[in-house]
Scaffold this motif. Structure first.
Motif, short mmCIF file in Angstrom:
data_model
loop_
_atom_site.label_atom_id
_atom_site.label_comp_id
_atom_site.label_asym_id
_atom_site.label_seq_id
_atom_site.Cartn_x
_atom_site.Cartn_y
_atom_site.Cartn_z
N PHE A 1 0.92 -1.14 -0.10
CA PHE A 1 -0.17 0.22 -0.07
C PHE A 1 0.91 1.07 -0.04
O PHE A 1 2.06 1.15 0.26
N SER A 2 0.43 2.27 -0.34
CA SER A 2 1.19 3.40 -0.88
C SER A 2 0.43 4.73 -0.21
O SER A 2 -0.49 4.94 0.07
N LEU A 3 1.65 5.68 0.06
CA LEU A 3 0.94 6.99 0.48
C LEU A 3 1.60 8.08 -0.49
O LEU A 3 2.72 7.89 -0.95
N LYS A 4 0.58 9.26 -0.89
CA LYS A 4 1.10 10.29 -1.85
C LYS A 4 0.77 11.43 -0.60
O LYS A 4 -0.57 11.54 -0.48
N LEU A 5 1.56 12.43 -0.75
CA LEU A 5 1.13 13.52 0.08
C LEU A 5 1.93 14.69 -1.09
O LEU A 5 2.69 14.85 -1.12
N SER A 6 0.90 15.63 -1.47
CA SER A 6 1.13 16.46 -2.35
C SER A 6 1.43 18.06 -1.61
O SER A 6 1.24 18.23 -0.65
N SER A 7 2.16 18.69 -2.53
CA SER A 7 2.51 20.11 -2.21
C SER A 7 3.27 20.45 -0.70
O SER A 7 2.74 21.04 -0.11
N VAL A 8 4.37 19.44 -0.65
CA VAL A 8 4.93 19.18 0.84
C VAL A 8 5.44 20.50 0.95
O VAL A 8 6.21 21.33 -0.05
N THR A 9 5.81 20.69 2.41
CA THR A 9 6.47 21.95 2.72
C THR A 9 7.56 21.31 3.81
O THR A 9 7.51 20.10 4.28
N ALA A 10 8.49 22.20 4.43
CA ALA A 10 9.29 21.80 5.47
C ALA A 10 8.33 20.98 6.54
O ALA A 10 9.09 20.06 7.27
N ALA A 11 7.40 21.49 6.88
CA ALA A 11 6.68 20.85 8.05
C ALA A 11 6.31 19.45 7.78
O ALA A 11 5.71 18.79 8.77
N ASP A 12 6.38 19.22 6.52
CA ASP A 12 6.09 17.55 6.22
C ASP A 12 7.08 16.70 6.52
O ASP A 12 7.21 15.38 6.26
N THR A 13 8.39 17.43 6.87
CA THR A 13 9.60 16.56 7.06
C THR A 13 9.41 15.60 8.41
O THR A 13 8.98 16.41 9.47
N ALA A 14 9.73 14.31 8.22
CA ALA A 14 9.24 13.46 9.42
C ALA A 14 9.84 12.00 9.18
O ALA A 14 10.18 11.86 7.92
N VAL A 15 9.62 11.48 10.19
CA VAL A 15 9.75 9.93 9.86
C VAL A 15 8.50 9.21 9.64
O VAL A 15 7.48 9.68 10.30
N TYR A 16 8.04 8.45 8.55
CA TYR A 16 6.95 8.06 8.16
C TYR A 16 7.10 6.74 8.53
O TYR A 16 7.79 5.67 8.05
N TYR A 17 5.64 6.15 9.25
CA TYR A 17 5.74 4.77 9.57
C TYR A 17 4.39 4.16 8.80
O TYR A 17 3.60 4.77 8.43
N CYS A 18 4.55 2.83 8.33
CA CYS A 18 3.33 2.23 7.98
C CYS A 18 3.07 1.35 9.23
O CYS A 18 3.88 0.78 9.85
N ALA A 19 1.69 0.73 9.25
CA ALA A 19 1.36 0.06 10.51
C ALA A 19 0.15 -0.62 9.87
O ALA A 19 -0.84 -0.26 9.09
N ARG A 20 -0.09 -1.94 10.72
CA ARG A 20 -1.26 -2.70 10.45
C ARG A 20 -2.30 -2.34 11.61
O ARG A 20 -1.89 -2.41 12.72
N VAL A 21 -3.73 -2.12 11.06
CA VAL A 21 -4.70 -1.62 12.08
C VAL A 21 -5.48 -2.87 12.25
O VAL A 21 -5.91 -3.60 11.61
N SER A 22 -5.42 -3.54 13.59
CA SER A 22 -6.25 -4.96 13.80
C SER A 22 -7.30 -4.33 14.73
O SER A 22 -7.37 -3.49 15.19
N ARG A 23 -8.13 -5.54 14.72
CA ARG A 23 -9.59 -5.32 15.40
C ARG A 23 -9.71 -6.60 16.36
O ARG A 23 -9.59 -7.73 16.20
N SER A 24 -10.21 -6.09 17.61
CA SER A 24 -10.68 -7.22 18.43
C SER A 24 -12.17 -6.90 19.10
O SER A 24 -12.48 -5.72 19.07
#
Lengths: 108, 126
Positions: free
Chosen positions: B80-103
């Motif tokens: 799965f993929s992420l696109k973030l448009s019109s980025v600025t310095a405020a978008d500088t970060a560590v980006y994580y992907c994660a699985r969302v589980s349900r109980s």
């Protein structure tokens, strides 16, 4: 929007201490509250879900309690590997998740 | 066990589009009742949920980022993929992907992120 706060923002403790971290929601979130541990340079790790359910593989010295707006994460006897930052996260407003600002636990 | 791995450019120019991919291994992205999510963390700051996708393609985004975010899934590649448009310095970060589980407990569903990637640092700079 549901806002999450945590207290304290940081604390210093010794190995063997009992540590309690508090998380508060801006409105009732029932028991839809998760706790994560994050060490520097690492991804967060799930500790507790549903306010009090211990994630598989997590040591039993970690426990969670609370419902409604006030929640607590307790470490019964702090171990060297527990020095980290702890985040609460609400899932009541699923699909929209929000995290608390974090509590850093360091060595006294 | 399921593992997630983020990949993509580590440097993006201001006003351009940030593109990241999360590859799922050790299990099918289509199995079970999981959602797949992106979270980011600026240096020294807290965690911000970006959005999530189900394998049907249904998405939900953080309202504060909704106008700039697109999350998509490719089940054939288990990604799965992420696109973030019109980025600025405020978008500088560590980006994580994660699985969302349900109980489920009695009549209540609980959602939580139980598997995370290691994270990838994205810097927005010219």
């Amino acid at each position: 929007d549901i806002q999450m706060t945590q207290s304290p923002s940081s604390l210093s403790a010794s190995v063997g201490d009992r540590v309690t971290i508090t998380c508060r929601a801006s409105q009732s979130i029932s028991s839809s509250l998760n706790w994560y541990q994050q060490k520097p340079g690492k991804a967060p790790k799930l500790l507790i879900y549903g306010a009090s359910s211990l994630q598989s593989g997590v040591p039993s010295r970690f426990s969670g309690s609370g419902s409604g707006t006030d929640f607590t994460l307790t470490i019964s006897s702090l171990q060297p590997e527990d020095f980290a930052t702890y985040y609460c996260q609400q899932s009541y407003s699923t699909p929209y998740f929000t995290f608390g600002p974090g509590t850093k636990v360091d060595i006294k | 066990q399921v593992q997630l791995q983020e990949s993509g450019p580590g440097l993006v120019k201001p006003s351009q589009t940030l593109s990241l991919t999360c590859t799922v291994s050790g299990g099918s992205i289509s199995s079970g009742t999981y959602y797949w999510s992106w979270i980011r963390q600026p240096a020294g700051k807290g965690l911000e949920w970006i959005g999530r996708i189900y394998t049907s393609g249904s998405t939900n985004y953080n309202p504060s980022l909704k106008s700039r975010v697109t999350i998509s899934v490719d089940t054939s590649k288990n990604q799965f993929s992420l696109k973030l448009s019109s980025v600025t310095a405020a978008d500088t970060a560590v980006y994580y992907c994660a699985r969302v589980s349900r109980s489920i407990t009695r009549t209540t569903y609980y959602y939580y992120m139980d598997v995370w990637g290691k994270g990838t640092t994205v810097t927005v700079s010219s």
